[in-house]
Design an enzyme around this catalytic site. Structure first.
Site, PDB file in Angstrom:
ATOM      1  N   ASP A 154      15.468  15.000  -3.628  1.00 35.66           N
ATOM      2  CA  ASP A 154      14.141  14.820  -4.192  1.00 35.66           C
ATOM      3  C   ASP A 154      13.701  13.412  -3.820  1.00 35.66           C
ATOM      4  O   ASP A 154      14.255  12.421  -4.302  1.00 35.66           O
ATOM      5  CB  ASP A 154      14.189  14.981  -5.712  1.00 35.66           C
ATOM      6  N   SER A 163      -0.629  10.312   8.975  1.00 39.08           N
ATOM      7  CA  SER A 163      -1.617  11.360   9.219  1.00 39.08           C
ATOM      8  C   SER A 163      -2.832  10.748   9.882  1.00 39.08           C
ATOM      9  O   SER A 163      -3.162   9.580   9.648  1.00 39.08           O
ATOM     10  CB  SER A 163      -2.036  12.013   7.904  1.00 39.08           C
ATOM     11  N   TYR A 195      -5.194  11.230  -0.841  1.00 35.18           N
ATOM     12  CA  TYR A 195      -4.236  11.544   0.226  1.00 35.18           C
ATOM     13  C   TYR A 195      -4.495  10.656   1.439  1.00 35.18           C
ATOM     14  O   TYR A 195      -3.560  10.073   2.013  1.00 35.18           O
ATOM     15  CB  TYR A 195      -4.347  13.016   0.613  1.00 35.18           C
ATOM     16  N   LYS A 198      -1.859   7.831   3.227  1.00 36.00           N
ATOM     17  CA  LYS A 198      -1.440   7.837   4.629  1.00 36.00           C
ATOM     18  C   LYS A 198      -1.866   6.558   5.343  1.00 36.00           C
ATOM     19  O   LYS A 198      -1.175   6.074   6.252  1.00 36.00           O
ATOM     20  CB  LYS A 198      -1.994   9.079   5.335  1.00 36.00           C
TER      21      LYS A 198
END
Length: 252
Positions: free
Chosen positions: A60, A141, A154, A158
């Site tokens: 995890d 990303s 998000y 990134k």
């Protein structure tokens, strides 16, 4: 040019699905000892069973002790750590930022940034302790460079990974190289988490790739190939590179 990782040890977080699975298989087929770190142990074991030299470690990435353990397991099993691929990460459900709750924001930074910090920290310590140097490759990303609305937090995580990568490359060189890949969207678990559907239909794919010169979405193997190159000896002069694997979207 043939890329070989013979007798090298590689950890891939999130290594049992999507970009991670393709990356695990690419390193495995190139001779590496692959440590597949994934929260889904059963799936990780299935991927490891297909590779010549691999183990699965239930991991995890939100748990610091688990991240420390996977690095220790790699070194204890294979004697060293040569490549760390911090691939695990997830988007939030697409929607306006002003409607997001603080818990979701905290979770996004934990899963997409804090996990990369932990992977970089413990990998770098192991690489320094064994004296052989190594390479860290982070999955960022293209959203960190060319953000789209609806995934603002998000996108921000990134962007943080890109900056972390470039800064750490300066800090750890010349012994350790640190690079990143910036993929375009792909038909992986990303779609389910961001849009709530298993796969995009043809019309949605066409709309999403309309401004992509290559004219398609990213495939997991595209990302795996880029990661393998950045980790290879052929890329020995590359550090702090955040490679856009985006079919040219970033230039539009």
């Amino acid at each position: 040019m043939q890329i070989s990782f013979q007798d090298k040890t590689v950890i891939v977080t999130g290594g049992a699905g999507g970009f991670g699975e393709a990356t695990s298989r690419t390193f495995g087929s190139s001779g590496a000892n692959v440590v597949i770190a994934d929260v889904n142990l059963e799936r990780a074991q299935a991927v490891a069973a297909d590779l010549p030299s691999a183990i699965a470690v239930e991991t995890d990435v939100l748990d610091e002790s688990a991240m420390k353990n996977v690095v220790k397991t790699a070194v204890d099993t294979y004697g060293c750590l040569d490549v760390m691929v911090n691939n695990a990460g997830l988007p939030h459900l697409s929607g306006p930022m002003i409607e997001m709750d603080t818990e979701t924001v905290d979770w996004q930074f934990a899963v997409n940034v804090r996990s990369v910090f932990l992977g970089c920290k413990y990998a770098a310590l192991a690489m320094q302790n064994t004296g052989g140097g190594g390479v860290i490759v982070n999955t960022a990303s293209i959203a960190g460079r060319r953000p789209r609305p609806g995934l603002t937090i998000y996108n921000a995580t990134k962007g943080a990974v890109i900056t972390l990568t470039r800064s750490l490359a300066s800090e750890l060189g010349p012994q350790i190289r640190v690079n990143a890949v910036n993929p375009l969207v792909s038909q992986t678990g990303f779609i389910k988490n961001a849009l709530g559907v298993d796969q995009l239909g043809a019309e949605a794919v066409a709309a999403m790739t309309a401004n992509v010169p290559i004219g398609r979405m990213t495939e997991p193997q595209d990302v795996a190939n880029a990661i393998a190159y950045l980790a290879s000896d052929q890329a020995s002069m590359l550090t702090g590179v955040c490679l856009d694997v985006d079919g040219g979207r970033s230039i539009q």
